[in-house]
Design an enzyme around this catalytic site. Structure first.
Site, PDB file in Angstrom:
ATOM      1  N   SER B  20       0.821  -1.210   0.000  1.00 61.22           N
ATOM      2  CA  SER B  20       0.000   0.000   0.000  1.00 61.22           C
ATOM      3  C   SER B  20       0.860   1.267   0.000  1.00 61.22           C
ATOM      4  CB  SER B  20      -0.887   0.002   1.236  1.00 61.22           C
ATOM      5  OG  SER B  20      -1.626   1.206   1.300  1.00 61.22           O
ATOM      6  N   ILE B  70       3.847  11.060   3.875  1.00 55.43           N
ATOM      7  CA  ILE B  70       2.809  11.459   2.924  1.00 55.43           C
ATOM      8  C   ILE B  70       1.587  11.972   3.700  1.00 55.43           C
ATOM      9  CG2 ILE B  70       1.357  10.713   0.984  1.00 55.43           C
ATOM     10  CD1 ILE B  70       4.397  10.422   0.424  1.00 55.43           C
ATOM     11  N   LEU B  72      -1.246  10.101   4.313  1.00 60.05           N
ATOM     12  CA  LEU B  72      -2.488   9.500   3.810  1.00 60.05           C
ATOM     13  C   LEU B  72      -3.281  10.396   2.860  1.00 60.05           C
ATOM     14  CD1 LEU B  72      -3.944   7.512   6.849  1.00 60.05           C
ATOM     15  CD2 LEU B  72      -2.837   6.599   4.795  1.00 60.05           C
ATOM     16  N   CYS B 128      -0.270   3.509  10.541  1.00 59.15           N
ATOM     17  CA  CYS B 128       0.308   4.639   9.807  1.00 59.15           C
ATOM     18  C   CYS B 128       0.980   5.601  10.790  1.00 59.15           C
ATOM     19  CB  CYS B 128      -0.734   5.398   9.004  1.00 59.15           C
ATOM     20  SG  CYS B 128       0.019   6.752   8.071  1.00 59.15           S
ATOM     21  N   GLY B 241       8.736  -5.435   3.939  1.00 52.88           N
ATOM     22  CA  GLY B 241       9.709  -4.550   4.583  1.00 52.88           C
ATOM     23  C   GLY B 241      11.063  -4.773   3.942  1.00 52.88           C
ATOM     24  N   GLY B 242      11.395  -3.919   2.982  1.00 47.73           N
ATOM     25  CA  GLY B 242      12.730  -3.965   2.393  1.00 47.73           C
ATOM     26  C   GLY B 242      12.967  -5.033   1.356  1.00 47.73           C
ATOM     27  N   GLY B 263       7.259  -2.971  -1.697  1.00 44.75           N
ATOM     28  CA  GLY B 263       6.907  -1.555  -1.574  1.00 44.75           C
ATOM     29  C   GLY B 263       7.905  -0.649  -2.268  1.00 44.75           C
TER      30      GLY B 263
HETATM   31  C1  FMN Z   1       5.593   6.481   0.051  1.00 47.63           C
HETATM   32  C2  FMN Z   1       4.979   5.416   0.914  1.00 47.63           C
HETATM   33  C3  FMN Z   1       3.611   5.456   1.196  1.00 47.63           C
HETATM   34  C4  FMN Z   1       3.021   4.486   2.005  1.00 47.63           C
HETATM   35  N1  FMN Z   1       1.673   4.534   2.248  1.00 47.63           N
HETATM   36  C5  FMN Z   1       1.093   3.556   2.993  1.00 47.63           C
HETATM   37  C6  FMN Z   1      -0.315   3.539   3.211  1.00 47.63           C
HETATM   38  O1  FMN Z   1      -1.061   4.399   2.723  1.00 47.63           O
HETATM   39  N2  FMN Z   1      -0.848   2.544   3.986  1.00 47.63           N
HETATM   40  C7  FMN Z   1      -0.057   1.556   4.530  1.00 47.63           C
HETATM   41  O2  FMN Z   1      -0.579   0.679   5.211  1.00 47.63           O
HETATM   42  N3  FMN Z   1       1.269   1.537   4.309  1.00 47.63           N
HETATM   43  C8  FMN Z   1       1.865   2.511   3.569  1.00 47.63           C
HETATM   44  N4  FMN Z   1       3.231   2.475   3.345  1.00 47.63           N
HETATM   45  C9  FMN Z   1       4.028   1.384   3.940  1.00 47.63           C
HETATM   46  C10 FMN Z   1       4.299   0.281   2.937  1.00 47.63           C
HETATM   47  O3  FMN Z   1       3.091  -0.311   2.488  1.00 47.63           O
HETATM   48  C11 FMN Z   1       5.203  -0.799   3.552  1.00 47.63           C
HETATM   49  O4  FMN Z   1       4.579  -1.353   4.686  1.00 47.63           O
HETATM   50  C12 FMN Z   1       6.559  -0.267   3.979  1.00 47.63           C
HETATM   51  O5  FMN Z   1       7.018   0.694   3.057  1.00 47.63           O
HETATM   52  C13 FMN Z   1       7.609  -1.368   4.138  1.00 47.63           C
HETATM   53  O6  FMN Z   1       7.829  -2.049   2.924  1.00 47.63           O
HETATM   54  P1  FMN Z   1       9.011  -1.685   1.891  1.00 47.63           P
HETATM   55  O7  FMN Z   1      10.271  -1.573   2.672  1.00 47.63           O
HETATM   56  O8  FMN Z   1       9.011  -2.784   0.890  1.00 47.63           O
HETATM   57  O9  FMN Z   1       8.648  -0.381   1.279  1.00 47.63           O
HETATM   58  C14 FMN Z   1       3.829   3.441   2.538  1.00 47.63           C
HETATM   59  C15 FMN Z   1       5.187   3.398   2.234  1.00 47.63           C
HETATM   60  C16 FMN Z   1       5.780   4.358   1.438  1.00 47.63           C
HETATM   61  C17 FMN Z   1       7.245   4.276   1.136  1.00 47.63           C
END
Ligand code: FMN
Ligand code: FAD
Ligand code: FES
Lengths: 256, 303
Positions: B20, B70, B72, B128, B241-242, B263
């Site tokens: 997300s 951001i 939301l 969040c 996560g990562g 993500g």
């Molecule tokens: C720019 C950005 C916006 C995000 N917006 C949301 C969101 O609206 N809702 C949510 O549950 N997580 C949000 N996340 C969290 C990601 O879904 C994810 O849990 C987190 O980034 C860890 O994964 P990653 O390291 O692969 O990015 C956001 C992450 C990023 C970087």
């Protein structure tokens, strides 16, 4: 006109001025689709630091050969890494991204400051052979190596410097009213510092000349997916700089 | 078929979803990647009324990661249902909507309004870090997490996934509370609260001062939490996560995740979600493993 991700091969890469580089990449599909005002989102290294891509305006395109050129200032780690790439290396590019300038003009005036002149160069070339006038500003004459880059592309070039070391002393917005008195431009395109674009857009509005500006913001995705780069539109709706812009009609995003 | 999984009734062609907030609602990336090859798309956090998000700078880069605040930003649930959702019907991919309420009642109302054809499941964002009301407050306390899940549960027949915050001392207890309250799956982790400072201006880089850390920098923490939670709950765990590569994803599967989400990697490589699925398939083929489920939780802790 679709966007792609592709490895561009470094064709040419040299300094235009201290800390300023001109990079030409062989990227035929991006070159074919690119419109003035669009940008490429460039990966500057293979590893995880820096992680994100860097947005760079497309400054020139050679559709026949299949090359795109960017002109950038080395300001941090990402651009420093990019600057070290020799010809023959590959650069991972996403593009062309964003919406470009509206080219529907007969008598265009381009107003730019600093690296904001990069997308205006592509615009000036695309508008040729229409008579293009450019107004460019910088702090000192050292910043106006841009003039040489625009020579031959524009019908006339006007220059301002903050210290008066080249052209008129002052800002572009100080010289602009004079230019608008002397010639009937039917479109103004501005790219540079926000204050400059606001000033230009106000004068354009007073004269009833449609004005487009190009925005910048910190970007992650570059395609409208992450909402890192949004701004408020004057209609109350949000705009994404990367995918609704970076080029906007001035009144769409600026309270004038 | 060796990659197909069923997470709480959501049928996915691959175990690789998009996280997300990092993939829009999908079409933003359609020029780069075939959306039909993604396990599931989890759309941006959606709220009851439109939100403009936070002011000022919203992202900053950190070693092997990024911070975001951001806040939301989203057009609101009604706009999502009437304007965005219909366009997603063109793709053969499950759409999971990430929802964020400021109150338990708002979560319940969001669930009701999103229980429409075209939505395959709901992900409850009780984690969040970037909003003043609700958000993480629900995800750091077992009783409030359970209350949100129960309220949503009463309002929808859709599969419910609870997204857990890593900004807690005991993530396992929150996961258990969510499961006991009726959550069909849990996803973890959301971003880790972080900060960065511009030393030239003596100011925080982010407009909101604090932001959520994501990207490869958080992977070891995420992996640890997935492993802890997967051993403690019976429901499926979605790990994220990562994750940048197939190897990263395989680590999460071995730690106990039944599916993973990608993500920040989308920003770096817009084809990441599909390439990671292909990499997992290659790994299975090389080892003669018939189905991805055979990896889940199989890390062997005996040294
Ligand atoms: C720019 C950005 C916006 C995000 N917006 C949301 C969101 O609206 N809702 C949510 O549950 N997580 C949000 N996340 C969290 C990601 O879904 C994810 O849990 C987190 O980034 C860890 O994964 P990653 O390291 O692969 O990015 C956001 C992450 C990023 C970087
Ligand atoms: C659509 C678009 C087109 C661009 N076109 C050009 C171009 O043609 N030529 C050019 O030289 N630069 C251009 N830029 C800016 C360029 O992307 C940044 O300078 C570059 O990403 C910096 O990377 P870095 O790792 O070297 O610096 P970093 O270490 O990331 O940053 C160095 C400093 O620059 C600031 N900065 C970085 N990115 C931005 C940004 N997007 N907006 C405002 N401040 C920023 C940082 O806050 C920091 O203070 C453009 C930006 C956008 C959004
Ligand atoms: S950079 Fe992601 S929405 Fe503009």
């Amino acid at each position: 006109m679709s966007k792609i991700v592709a490895d561009g091969i470094v064709i040419e890469h040299f300094s235009l001025a201290p800390m300023i580089k001109r990079l030409t990449l062989g990227a035929p599909a991006i070159a074919r689709a690119a419109q003035p005002g669009q940008f490429v989102h460039v990966r500057v290294g293979e590893g995880y630091h820096p992680l994100l891509r860097r947005p760079l305006s497309i400054a020139e395109v050679d559709r026949e050969v299949g090359n795109i050129t960017v002109i950038y200032r080395i300001v941090g780690q990402g651009t420093a890494l990019l600057a070290s790439l020799p010809p023959g290396e590959f650069v991972d590019c996403m593009g062309p991204l964003g919406n470009g300038f509206d080219l529907n003009t007969e008598r265009p005036l381009l107003v730019g400051g600093g690296m904001g002149l990069a997308p205006l160069l592509f615009l000036a070339k695309a508008l040729c052979p229409k008579p293009v006038t450019a107004l460019m500003g910088g702090r000192t004459k050292e910043e106006l190596w841009w003039r040489n880059v625009f020579l031959g592309v524009c019908r006339s070039i006007h220059v301002t410097t903050d210290d008066g070391s080249m052209g008129r002393k002052g800002f572009t917005v100080n010289l602009l009213p004079e230019l608008l008195e002397n010639c009937k431009y039917d479109r103004i395109y501005a790219c540079g510092p926000l204050r400059m674009m606001e000033g230009v857009a106000r004068l354009a509005r007073d004269k009833g000349i449609p004005c487009q500006i190009s925005f910048e913001d910190h970007m992650a995705c570059g395609v409208g997916a992450c909402l890192s780069c949004t701004c408020a539109g004057t209609d109350g709706k949000r705009r994404k700089v990367c995918s609704d812009g970076p080029v906007f009609w001035a009144e769409e995003v600026l309270e004038l | 078929m060796m990659l197909a999984v069923d997470i709480a009734g959501i049928k996915m062609k691959t175990p690789v979803m998009t996280a997300s907030g990092t993939f829009g609602s999908g079409p933003e990336y359609a020029d780069f990647v075939d959306l039909n090859k993604i396990g599931a798309i989890v759309v941006k956090g959606t709220t009851l009324t439109p939100r403009d998000g936070n002011r000022g700078r919203r992202i900053a880069e950190t070693p092997a990661g990024m911070l975001n605040c951001i806040g939301l930003e989203n057009p609101g649930v009604d706009e999502f249902v009437s304007r965005i959702l219909p366009g997603l019907a063109a793709y053969d991919v499950p759409i999971i909507v990430n929802i964020a309420g400021a109150t338990t009642d708002e979560f319940a109302e969001l669930a009701r309004r999103l229980s429409v054809p075209g939505v395959a499941g709901l992900e409850l964002n009780i984690s969040c870090p970037n909003v003043k009301e609700g958000g993480i407050a629900f995800g750091t306390d077992c009783a409030s997490a359970a209350a949100v899940v129960a309220a949503v549960r009463r309002n929808t027949a859709l599969p419910v996934i609870t997204k857990l915050s890593p900004n807690v001392t005991d993530i396992v207890s929150i996961a258990r509370a969510a499961e006991d309250a009726g959550s069909d799956a849990v996803s973890l982790i959301n971003t880790l609260l972080g900060m960065s400072i511009d030393i030239r201006r003596w100011r925080p880089e982010l407009g909101n001062v604090l932001g959520g850390l994501s990207g490869p920098a958080i992977k070891p923490v995420a992996l640890r939490m997935v492993w802890q939670v997967a051993r403690a709950v019976k429901c499926p765990v979605i790990g994220l996560g990562g994750i940048m590569t197939a190897n990263d994803a395989i680590e999460f599967l071995l730690a106990g995740a039944s599916a993973v989400a990608v993500g920040t990697a989308n920003f770096v490589n817009p084809r990441a979600s599909v390439e990671i699925a292909e990499g997992i398939r290659d790994y299975l083929v090389e080892r003669g493993i018939k189905h991805v489920s055979e990896l889940v939780g199989r890390v062997n802790e005996n040294i």
